[in-house]
Design an enzyme around this catalytic site. Structure first.
Site, PDB file in Angstrom:
ATOM      1  N   GLY A  26     -53.196 -54.497   3.242  1.00 28.62           N
ATOM      2  CA  GLY A  26     -52.567 -53.530   2.752  1.00 28.62           C
ATOM      3  C   GLY A  26     -51.203 -54.260   3.659  1.00 28.62           C
ATOM      4  O   GLY A  26     -51.052 -54.975   4.370  1.00 28.62           O
ATOM      5  N   ASN A  27     -50.094 -53.193   2.436  1.00 25.91           N
ATOM      6  CA  ASN A  27     -48.726 -53.588   3.242  1.00 25.91           C
ATOM      7  C   ASN A  27     -47.744 -52.039   3.322  1.00 25.91           C
ATOM      8  O   ASN A  27     -48.340 -51.067   2.917  1.00 25.91           O
ATOM      9  CB  ASN A  27     -47.715 -54.857   2.243  1.00 25.91           C
ATOM     10  CG  ASN A  27     -48.275 -54.209   0.804  1.00 25.91           C
ATOM     11  OD1 ASN A  27     -47.356 -53.487   0.566  1.00 25.91           O
ATOM     12  ND2 ASN A  27     -48.521 -55.011   0.313  1.00 25.91           N
ATOM     13  N   ARG A  28     -46.834 -52.134   3.203  1.00 23.50           N
ATOM     14  CA  ARG A  28     -45.903 -50.968   4.076  1.00 23.50           C
ATOM     15  C   ARG A  28     -45.640 -50.296   2.656  1.00 23.50           C
ATOM     16  O   ARG A  28     -44.651 -49.320   2.909  1.00 23.50           O
ATOM     17  CB  ARG A  28     -45.278 -50.674   4.693  1.00 23.50           C
ATOM     18  CG  ARG A  28     -45.790 -51.652   6.384  1.00 23.50           C
ATOM     19  CD  ARG A  28     -45.212 -51.178   7.719  1.00 23.50           C
ATOM     20  NE  ARG A  28     -44.023 -51.173   7.656  1.00 23.50           N
ATOM     21  CZ  ARG A  28     -43.269 -50.369   8.385  1.00 23.50           C
ATOM     22  NH1 ARG A  28     -42.677 -51.539   8.965  1.00 23.50           N
ATOM     23  NH2 ARG A  28     -41.849 -49.012   8.465  1.00 23.50           N
ATOM     24  N   SER A  29     -45.005 -50.904   1.342  1.00 25.91           N
ATOM     25  CA  SER A  29     -45.098 -50.291  -0.215  1.00 25.91           C
ATOM     26  C   SER A  29     -45.233 -48.868  -0.036  1.00 25.91           C
ATOM     27  O   SER A  29     -46.483 -48.629  -0.294  1.00 25.91           O
ATOM     28  CB  SER A  29     -44.686 -51.765  -0.632  1.00 25.91           C
ATOM     29  OG  SER A  29     -44.774 -50.560  -1.970  1.00 25.91           O
ATOM     30  N   ALA A  50     -45.588 -54.020  -4.400  1.00 28.48           N
ATOM     31  CA  ALA A  50     -45.560 -55.441  -3.528  1.00 28.48           C
ATOM     32  C   ALA A  50     -47.091 -55.506  -3.960  1.00 28.48           C
ATOM     33  O   ALA A  50     -47.777 -55.245  -3.555  1.00 28.48           O
ATOM     34  CB  ALA A  50     -45.625 -54.293  -2.131  1.00 28.48           C
TER      35      ALA A  50
END
Ligand code: CTP
Ligand code: CA
Length: 230
Positions: free
Chosen positions: A33-36, A100
């Protein structure tokens, strides 16, 4: 030429917004995943709603609550977001890709939890590229439909940010690109943002800083200007 950012000035405008960050499953309990946080996307949806637009929010793992009065479609992964936004875009005047989207996904998704005893001391993941959803929307856009991308860049300077943004806008083929600088601490999860809006061709058509809600209104002013002018 209607005044911008007044209550109801976007009534009759159908806006689709993607928000949050996709998660690409590895096995039933793990993902990449990502930090959005989804804050800027949800702020856009909230501002558009307040101005009378008909809003569809394509939501991918939001850290913030969604206001009442809009249509929400859950899209956990890039593949699901692709299908949801492509479908929703058919009925949209403006599509804003604030989500994102993971650039890659695991080549294989395991049906059962990956176990250390089956893997050993080293685990290599093979990832494959996801389709570029924004470029696809831009290529398929109807006459008059406005397609907006976002780019969060770890640029060294504002000049650097501008040239990265212009190249990306050109590559994506979209009408507008909203660019902002990010780092380990800037951008994500904060309640404020600072952006440049580039229009097709690379001109800076708006600059905005402040709360993500204030920035949302300026972005909406910029990307709905073509429709107001016509
Ligand atoms: N985007 C998309 N589909 C992807 C990747 C990104 O639609 N597979 C969209 C994002 O939602 C965003 C825009 O493209 O609106 C720019 O995303 P960004 O990650 O900055 O662009 P990339 O082309 O993925 O380039 P980079 O290698 O810099 O990540
Ligand atoms: Ca990317």
């Amino acid at each position: 030429h209607a005044a911008a950012s007044t209550p109801g000035d976007l009534s009759g405008t159908r806006i689709v917004i993607t928000a949050g960050g996709t998660r690409e499953p590895l096995d039933p309990v793990r993902f990449i995943g990502n930090r959005s946080s989804g804050k800027q996307g949800v702020a856009l949806a909230t501002a558009a709603l307040r101005r009378g637009a008909t809003v569809t929010l394509i939501a991918s793992h939001l850290d913030v609550p969604v206001p009442a009065g809009l249509t929400v479609v859950d899209a956990p992964s890039a593949a699901e977001l692709h299908d949801a936004v492509t479908d929703a875009a058919e009925e949209a005047d403006v599509v804003i890709m604030a989500a994102a989207v993971s650039d890659y996904r695991p080549a294989e998704v395991q049906d059962a939890k990956i176990k250390k005893e089956d893997v050993g001391d080293e685990l290599t993941l093979r990832l494959v590229k996801n389709p570029d959803i924004l470029a696809g929307l831009a290529a398929a856009a109807r006459d008059g439909q406005v397609i907006v991308g976002f780019a969060a860049e770890t640029a060294r300077s504002d000049d650097d940010l501008l040239s990265i943004g212009r190249a990306k806008l050109e590559r994506k083929g979209c009408d507008f690109l909203v660019v902002n600088r990010v780092g380990w601490t800037e951008g994500f999860a904060l309640d404020t943002n600072s952006v440049l809006v580039l229009e097709r061709g690379g001109n800076v058509t708006a600059e905005a800083s402040g709360t993500k809600f204030a920035v949302a209104d300026r972005i909406l002013d910029a990307v709905t200007a073509p429709a107001r002018a016509s």
